[in-house]
Design a protein around this motif. Structure first.
Motif, PDB file in Angstrom:
ATOM      1  N   GLU A  49      54.594  10.711 -27.359  1.00  0.00           N
ATOM      2  CA  GLU A  49      55.985  10.672 -27.814  1.00  0.00           C
ATOM      3  C   GLU A  49      56.691   9.421 -27.295  1.00  0.00           C
ATOM      4  O   GLU A  49      57.443   8.759 -28.028  1.00  0.00           O
ATOM      5  CB  GLU A  49      56.738  11.931 -27.353  1.00  0.00           C
ATOM      6  N   VAL A  50      56.463   9.105 -26.026  1.00  0.00           N
ATOM      7  CA  VAL A  50      57.069   7.905 -25.443  1.00  0.00           C
ATOM      8  C   VAL A  50      56.515   6.649 -26.112  1.00  0.00           C
ATOM      9  O   VAL A  50      57.257   5.709 -26.427  1.00  0.00           O
ATOM     10  CB  VAL A  50      56.845   7.871 -23.918  1.00  0.00           C
ATOM     11  N   ALA A  51      55.207   6.634 -26.356  1.00  0.00           N
ATOM     12  CA  ALA A  51      54.595   5.488 -27.052  1.00  0.00           C
ATOM     13  C   ALA A  51      55.185   5.325 -28.445  1.00  0.00           C
ATOM     14  O   ALA A  51      55.437   4.189 -28.899  1.00  0.00           O
ATOM     15  CB  ALA A  51      53.086   5.674 -27.133  1.00  0.00           C
ATOM     16  N   LYS A  52      55.423   6.439 -29.113  1.00  0.00           N
ATOM     17  CA  LYS A  52      55.984   6.389 -30.465  1.00  0.00           C
ATOM     18  C   LYS A  52      57.415   5.852 -30.434  1.00  0.00           C
ATOM     19  O   LYS A  52      57.821   5.090 -31.315  1.00  0.00           O
ATOM     20  CB  LYS A  52      55.945   7.782 -31.100  1.00  0.00           C
ATOM     21  N   LYS A  53      58.177   6.226 -29.419  1.00  0.00           N
ATOM     22  CA  LYS A  53      59.559   5.735 -29.281  1.00  0.00           C
ATOM     23  C   LYS A  53      59.579   4.217 -29.141  1.00  0.00           C
ATOM     24  O   LYS A  53      60.376   3.529 -29.788  1.00  0.00           O
ATOM     25  CB  LYS A  53      60.211   6.401 -28.069  1.00  0.00           C
ATOM     26  N   ILE A  54      58.690   3.681 -28.311  1.00  0.00           N
ATOM     27  CA  ILE A  54      58.650   2.232 -28.098  1.00  0.00           C
ATOM     28  C   ILE A  54      58.293   1.514 -29.396  1.00  0.00           C
ATOM     29  O   ILE A  54      58.931   0.530 -29.781  1.00  0.00           O
ATOM     30  CB  ILE A  54      57.645   1.868 -26.991  1.00  0.00           C
ATOM     31  N   SER A  55      57.279   2.022 -30.090  1.00  0.00           N
ATOM     32  CA  SER A  55      56.857   1.406 -31.358  1.00  0.00           C
ATOM     33  C   SER A  55      57.950   1.498 -32.408  1.00  0.00           C
ATOM     34  O   SER A  55      58.162   0.557 -33.183  1.00  0.00           O
ATOM     35  CB  SER A  55      55.578   2.080 -31.864  1.00  0.00           C
ATOM     36  N   PHE A  56      58.659   2.623 -32.436  1.00  0.00           N
ATOM     37  CA  PHE A  56      59.749   2.795 -33.402  1.00  0.00           C
ATOM     38  C   PHE A  56      60.839   1.758 -33.173  1.00  0.00           C
ATOM     39  O   PHE A  56      61.300   1.095 -34.114  1.00  0.00           O
ATOM     40  CB  PHE A  56      60.336   4.199 -33.302  1.00  0.00           C
ATOM     41  N   ASP A  57      61.270   1.610 -31.929  1.00  0.00           N
ATOM     42  CA  ASP A  57      62.320   0.637 -31.618  1.00  0.00           C
ATOM     43  C   ASP A  57      61.889  -0.768 -32.018  1.00  0.00           C
ATOM     44  O   ASP A  57      62.665  -1.537 -32.614  1.00  0.00           O
ATOM     45  CB  ASP A  57      62.645   0.659 -30.122  1.00  0.00           C
ATOM     46  N   TYR A  58      60.653  -1.107 -31.663  1.00  0.00           N
ATOM     47  CA  TYR A  58      60.140  -2.446 -31.969  1.00  0.00           C
ATOM     48  C   TYR A  58      60.121  -2.682 -33.487  1.00  0.00           C
ATOM     49  O   TYR A  58      60.609  -3.713 -33.977  1.00  0.00           O
ATOM     50  CB  TYR A  58      58.734  -2.609 -31.399  1.00  0.00           C
ATOM     51  N   ASP A  59      59.577  -1.729 -34.226  1.00  0.00           N
ATOM     52  CA  ASP A  59      59.487  -1.884 -35.685  1.00  0.00           C
ATOM     53  C   ASP A  59      60.860  -1.892 -36.339  1.00  0.00           C
ATOM     54  O   ASP A  59      61.091  -2.611 -37.315  1.00  0.00           O
ATOM     55  CB  ASP A  59      58.623  -0.770 -36.280  1.00  0.00           C
ATOM     56  N   LEU A  60      61.776  -1.096 -35.799  1.00  0.00           N
ATOM     57  CA  LEU A  60      63.149  -1.103 -36.314  1.00  0.00           C
ATOM     58  C   LEU A  60      63.760  -2.484 -36.133  1.00  0.00           C
ATOM     59  O   LEU A  60      64.413  -3.016 -37.047  1.00  0.00           O
ATOM     60  CB  LEU A  60      63.994  -0.061 -35.567  1.00  0.00           C
ATOM     61  N   GLY A  61      63.543  -3.076 -34.972  1.00  0.00           N
ATOM     62  CA  GLY A  61      64.067  -4.410 -34.717  1.00  0.00           C
ATOM     63  C   GLY A  61      63.501  -5.451 -35.664  1.00  0.00           C
ATOM     64  O   GLY A  61      64.230  -6.291 -36.194  1.00  0.00           O
ATOM     65  N   VAL A  62      62.189  -5.383 -35.892  1.00  0.00           N
ATOM     66  CA  VAL A  62      61.535  -6.355 -36.772  1.00  0.00           C
ATOM     67  C   VAL A  62      61.965  -6.157 -38.222  1.00  0.00           C
ATOM     68  O   VAL A  62      62.334  -7.125 -38.918  1.00  0.00           O
ATOM     69  CB  VAL A  62      60.000  -6.226 -36.657  1.00  0.00           C
ATOM     70  N   LYS A  63      61.920  -4.929 -38.696  1.00  0.00           N
ATOM     71  CA  LYS A  63      62.112  -4.662 -40.120  1.00  0.00           C
ATOM     72  C   LYS A  63      63.569  -4.587 -40.553  1.00  0.00           C
ATOM     73  O   LYS A  63      63.893  -4.941 -41.690  1.00  0.00           O
ATOM     74  CB  LYS A  63      61.380  -3.369 -40.489  1.00  0.00           C
ATOM     75  N   LYS A  64      64.443  -4.136 -39.672  1.00  0.00           N
ATOM     76  CA  LYS A  64      65.847  -3.990 -40.051  1.00  0.00           C
ATOM     77  C   LYS A  64      66.726  -5.126 -39.538  1.00  0.00           C
ATOM     78  O   LYS A  64      67.617  -5.596 -40.240  1.00  0.00           O
ATOM     79  CB  LYS A  64      66.384  -2.647 -39.529  1.00  0.00           C
ATOM     80  N   ASP A  65      66.495  -5.565 -38.311  1.00  0.00           N
ATOM     81  CA  ASP A  65      67.370  -6.575 -37.715  1.00  0.00           C
ATOM     82  C   ASP A  65      66.716  -7.947 -37.584  1.00  0.00           C
ATOM     83  O   ASP A  65      67.328  -8.883 -37.045  1.00  0.00           O
ATOM     84  CB  ASP A  65      67.857  -6.097 -36.344  1.00  0.00           C
ATOM     85  N   LYS A  66      65.465  -8.054 -38.051  1.00  0.00           N
ATOM     86  CA  LYS A  66      64.754  -9.355 -38.055  1.00  0.00           C
ATOM     87  C   LYS A  66      64.684  -9.971 -36.659  1.00  0.00           C
ATOM     88  O   LYS A  66      64.786 -11.198 -36.496  1.00  0.00           O
ATOM     89  CB  LYS A  66      65.426 -10.335 -39.026  1.00  0.00           C
TER      90      LYS A  66
END
Length: 246
Positions: A176-193
């Protein structure tokens, strides 16, 4: 071996190969629909982020949201952290401050440090762990796996002497913690560039810090952006006046 047998074997091989190919492709595809998320808002817990929502402090329901994408192994993030704490103290009664994880590739201990912060956060001590990780960045940056775990445990004990250390260690390694980190990272890349750290946004608008060469300039740039948004919502602007008299 007759012709029918050869055909059957061929079909089996093709089907197996197709399943293997599908499995490989599926493992590489991120099923999260990031278009469904507003990165300028506070992200709630969901299956996509391991049921661990945004780390937020301040006025959590504020219409003005300050977002930081950061990497615990990033020297610039460590340098910026005291200034962010200053801004938080000045605006926490009017602004929601969000921290998101963005571990840079090549920073070998960044994800582990993020895991330790989230694990501490699951026991309500996330931002205390943020501060101690940054202020002691040199201690753990080049540590081996076992060494860094011991360091992170020692940090956790310092900020929360009565905390559950076994639970902390278990959470550090949880999916779950690993998924949270990956989610934040991907959100940053895909939504906020986001391409590097630290990266700051106010209500979804990127703050260009390239001209801020000193802490005072850095803080004033953020204050200006916060004040502009606060004014739009007819909220008080400027740093809060702190009465230091007892």
């Amino acid at each position: 071996m007759n012709k029918v047998t050869l055909v059957i074997i061929g079909i089996i091989v093709l089907c197996f190969g197709g399943l293997v190919t599908w499995s490989i492709i599926s493992s590489r595809v991120d099923p999260t629909d990031f278009d469904a998320y507003d990165s300028a808002s506070v992200i709630a817990p969901s299956a996509s982020n391991g049921n661990i929502g945004d780390h937020v402090r301040g006025k959590t329901d504020s219409p003005v949201i300050f977002v930081e994408y950061a990497d615990f192994q990033c020297p610039g993030c460590a340098t910026a952290n005291p200034s962010i704490d200053v801004i938080f103290e000045e605006y926490s009664d009017r602004v929601a401050f969000v921290f998101r994880h963005f571990p840079i590739n090549g920073h070998q201990n960044a994800r582990a440090a993020a895991s330790s912060a989230i694990a501490a956060g699951l026991q309500d001590h996330f931002f205390e762990m943020v501060d101690i990780l940054y202020s002691n960045q040199a201690v753990w940056t080049y540590s081996s796996g076992a060494e860094r775990t011991d360091v992170f445990i020692s940090f956790f004990k310092q900020i929360y002497p009565d905390g559950d250390v076994d639970q902390f260690k278990s959470d550090m390694g949880s999916s779950e913690v690993a998924k949270k980190i990956s989610f934040d990272y991907d959100l940053g890349v895909k939504k906020d560039k986001v391409t590097g750290t630290p990266a700051f946004f106010v209500n979804g608008k990127y703050i260009d810090m390239s001209g801020a060469s000193a802490a005072a300039e850095f803080q004033n740039t953020i204050r200006e952006r916060l004040d502009a948004q606060l004014a739009k919502f007819n909220l008080p602007t400027g740093p809060a006046v702190v009465d230091e008299e007892e």
